[in-house]
Design a protein around this motif. Sequence first.
Motif, PDB file in Angstrom:
ATOM      1  N   VAL A   1       0.878  -1.169   0.000  1.00 54.32           N
ATOM      2  CA  VAL A   1       0.000   0.000   0.000  1.00 54.32           C
ATOM      3  C   VAL A   1       0.913   1.217   0.000  1.00 54.32           C
ATOM      4  O   VAL A   1       1.726   1.388   0.909  1.00 54.32           O
ATOM      5  CB  VAL A   1      -0.923   0.027   1.237  1.00 54.32           C
ATOM      6  N   ASP A   2       0.794   2.049  -1.030  1.00 53.73           N
ATOM      7  CA  ASP A   2       1.668   3.207  -1.201  1.00 53.73           C
ATOM      8  C   ASP A   2       0.862   4.483  -0.957  1.00 53.73           C
ATOM      9  O   ASP A   2      -0.007   4.828  -1.757  1.00 53.73           O
ATOM     10  CB  ASP A   2       2.254   3.197  -2.610  1.00 53.73           C
TER      11      ASP A   2
ATOM     12  N   TYR B   1       1.387 -10.602   4.282  1.00 53.45           N
ATOM     13  CA  TYR B   1       1.283  -9.300   4.948  1.00 53.45           C
ATOM     14  C   TYR B   1       0.743  -8.268   3.974  1.00 53.45           C
ATOM     15  O   TYR B   1       1.034  -8.325   2.776  1.00 53.45           O
ATOM     16  CB  TYR B   1       2.657  -8.795   5.419  1.00 53.45           C
ATOM     17  N   ILE B   2      -0.017  -7.341   4.509  1.00 59.91           N
ATOM     18  CA  ILE B   2      -0.334  -6.110   3.782  1.00 59.91           C
ATOM     19  C   ILE B   2       0.648  -5.089   4.337  1.00 59.91           C
ATOM     20  O   ILE B   2       0.670  -4.826   5.543  1.00 59.91           O
ATOM     21  CB  ILE B   2      -1.793  -5.679   3.998  1.00 59.91           C
ATOM     22  N   THR B   3       1.493  -4.582   3.451  1.00 60.81           N
ATOM     23  CA  THR B   3       2.622  -3.760   3.877  1.00 60.81           C
ATOM     24  C   THR B   3       2.473  -2.330   3.390  1.00 60.81           C
ATOM     25  O   THR B   3       2.356  -2.079   2.190  1.00 60.81           O
ATOM     26  CB  THR B   3       3.939  -4.352   3.339  1.00 60.81           C
ATOM     27  N   ILE B   4       2.488  -1.415   4.342  1.00 66.23           N
ATOM     28  CA  ILE B   4       2.431   0.004   4.001  1.00 66.23           C
ATOM     29  C   ILE B   4       3.864   0.457   3.784  1.00 66.23           C
ATOM     30  O   ILE B   4       4.685   0.456   4.710  1.00 66.23           O
ATOM     31  CB  ILE B   4       1.716   0.806   5.101  1.00 66.23           C
ATOM     32  N   ALA B   5       4.169   0.785   2.540  1.00 68.68           N
ATOM     33  CA  ALA B   5       5.522   1.129   2.116  1.00 68.68           C
ATOM     34  C   ALA B   5       5.414   1.757   0.735  1.00 68.68           C
ATOM     35  O   ALA B   5       4.330   2.143   0.322  1.00 68.68           O
ATOM     36  CB  ALA B   5       6.391  -0.119   2.078  1.00 68.68           C
ATOM     37  N   GLY B   6       6.511   1.798   0.011  1.00 70.09           N
ATOM     38  CA  GLY B   6       6.421   2.200  -1.388  1.00 70.09           C
ATOM     39  C   GLY B   6       7.358   3.296  -1.799  1.00 70.09           C
ATOM     40  O   GLY B   6       8.552   3.230  -1.575  1.00 70.09           O
TER      41      GLY B   6
ATOM     42  N   ILE C   1      -5.448 -10.305   7.391  1.00 70.49           N
ATOM     43  CA  ILE C   1      -4.031 -10.396   7.051  1.00 70.49           C
ATOM     44  C   ILE C   1      -3.267  -9.374   7.902  1.00 70.49           C
ATOM     45  O   ILE C   1      -3.686  -8.221   8.020  1.00 70.49           O
ATOM     46  CB  ILE C   1      -3.820 -10.123   5.541  1.00 70.49           C
ATOM     47  N   PRO C   2      -2.140  -9.778   8.510  1.00 72.38           N
ATOM     48  CA  PRO C   2      -1.382  -8.841   9.343  1.00 72.38           C
ATOM     49  C   PRO C   2      -0.870  -7.646   8.548  1.00 72.38           C
ATOM     50  O   PRO C   2      -0.563  -7.756   7.355  1.00 72.38           O
ATOM     51  CB  PRO C   2      -0.217  -9.670   9.883  1.00 72.38           C
ATOM     52  N   VAL C   3      -0.762  -6.520   9.247  1.00 71.99           N
ATOM     53  CA  VAL C   3      -0.312  -5.269   8.634  1.00 71.99           C
ATOM     54  C   VAL C   3       1.110  -4.967   9.094  1.00 71.99           C
ATOM     55  O   VAL C   3       1.397  -4.948  10.299  1.00 71.99           O
ATOM     56  CB  VAL C   3      -1.236  -4.093   9.024  1.00 71.99           C
ATOM     57  N   ALA C   4       1.988  -4.718   8.123  1.00 68.93           N
ATOM     58  CA  ALA C   4       3.366  -4.301   8.395  1.00 68.93           C
ATOM     59  C   ALA C   4       3.556  -2.887   7.867  1.00 68.93           C
ATOM     60  O   ALA C   4       2.925  -2.492   6.878  1.00 68.93           O
ATOM     61  CB  ALA C   4       4.355  -5.253   7.724  1.00 68.93           C
ATOM     62  N   VAL C   5       4.408  -2.131   8.530  1.00 69.17           N
ATOM     63  CA  VAL C   5       4.741  -0.780   8.070  1.00 69.17           C
ATOM     64  C   VAL C   5       6.256  -0.672   7.990  1.00 69.17           C
ATOM     65  O   VAL C   5       6.954  -0.913   8.979  1.00 69.17           O
ATOM     66  CB  VAL C   5       4.186   0.306   9.009  1.00 69.17           C
ATOM     67  N   LEU C   6       6.753  -0.334   6.802  1.00 66.48           N
ATOM     68  CA  LEU C   6       8.174  -0.061   6.606  1.00 66.48           C
ATOM     69  C   LEU C   6       8.366   1.443   6.723  1.00 66.48           C
ATOM     70  O   LEU C   6       7.748   2.215   5.975  1.00 66.48           O
ATOM     71  CB  LEU C   6       8.642  -0.522   5.221  1.00 66.48           C
TER      72      LEU C   6
END
Length: 185
Positions: free
Chosen positions: A19-20, A71-76, A99-104
């Motif tokens: 997710v960007d 994972y649904i990852t907030i990054a981009g 689904i677990p959420v990760a944030v980079l």
Amino acid sequence: MKYIFGPVPSRRLGFSLGVDLIPFKTCSLDCTYCQLGKTSHKTIERKAYTPLDHTIEELRGALKQQQKIDYITIAGSGEPTLSTQLGAIITSIKEISEIPVAVLTNGTLLYRDDVRDELLQADVVIPSLDTVSQEIFTKLNRPHSELSVPQMITGLKGFRNGFSGKLWLEIMLVREVNDWPEELE
């Protein structure tokens, strides 16, 4: 899709649906090693960069494809904690998926209470800390002028104390810049 990408294979996160929330190269740092190139908009201003409803609509569409997603990852394309919609996005993801959420994140805004509060909902937060030296931070990460290493470390500690999820610190070692014994210690 404009705000969703993947799923992409990740060594840390398995299959990650991205997710960007930030326009390309909008960041609080201009790291010398960034795979995306030079930062075009260096800022620490938080604002709504993307429309929340369109982002969630795209996410729903991606989830309907029933691909393997760990994972649904907030990054981009930029620093996700610059988005004032970060908390709302995490909340929305949790409402529509298990689904677990990760944030980079580069970790630079963790000194802010609002950022720490919004990240508390995530399952995994992966902040960066490449150095504990302001001199090397300036050389390697080329931060916004209002950021400092002590501020980042204080933010990381404050977040760690209130966060019940997984916190994985990411460190980029660059030969002859931050890889010498005293720096590592």
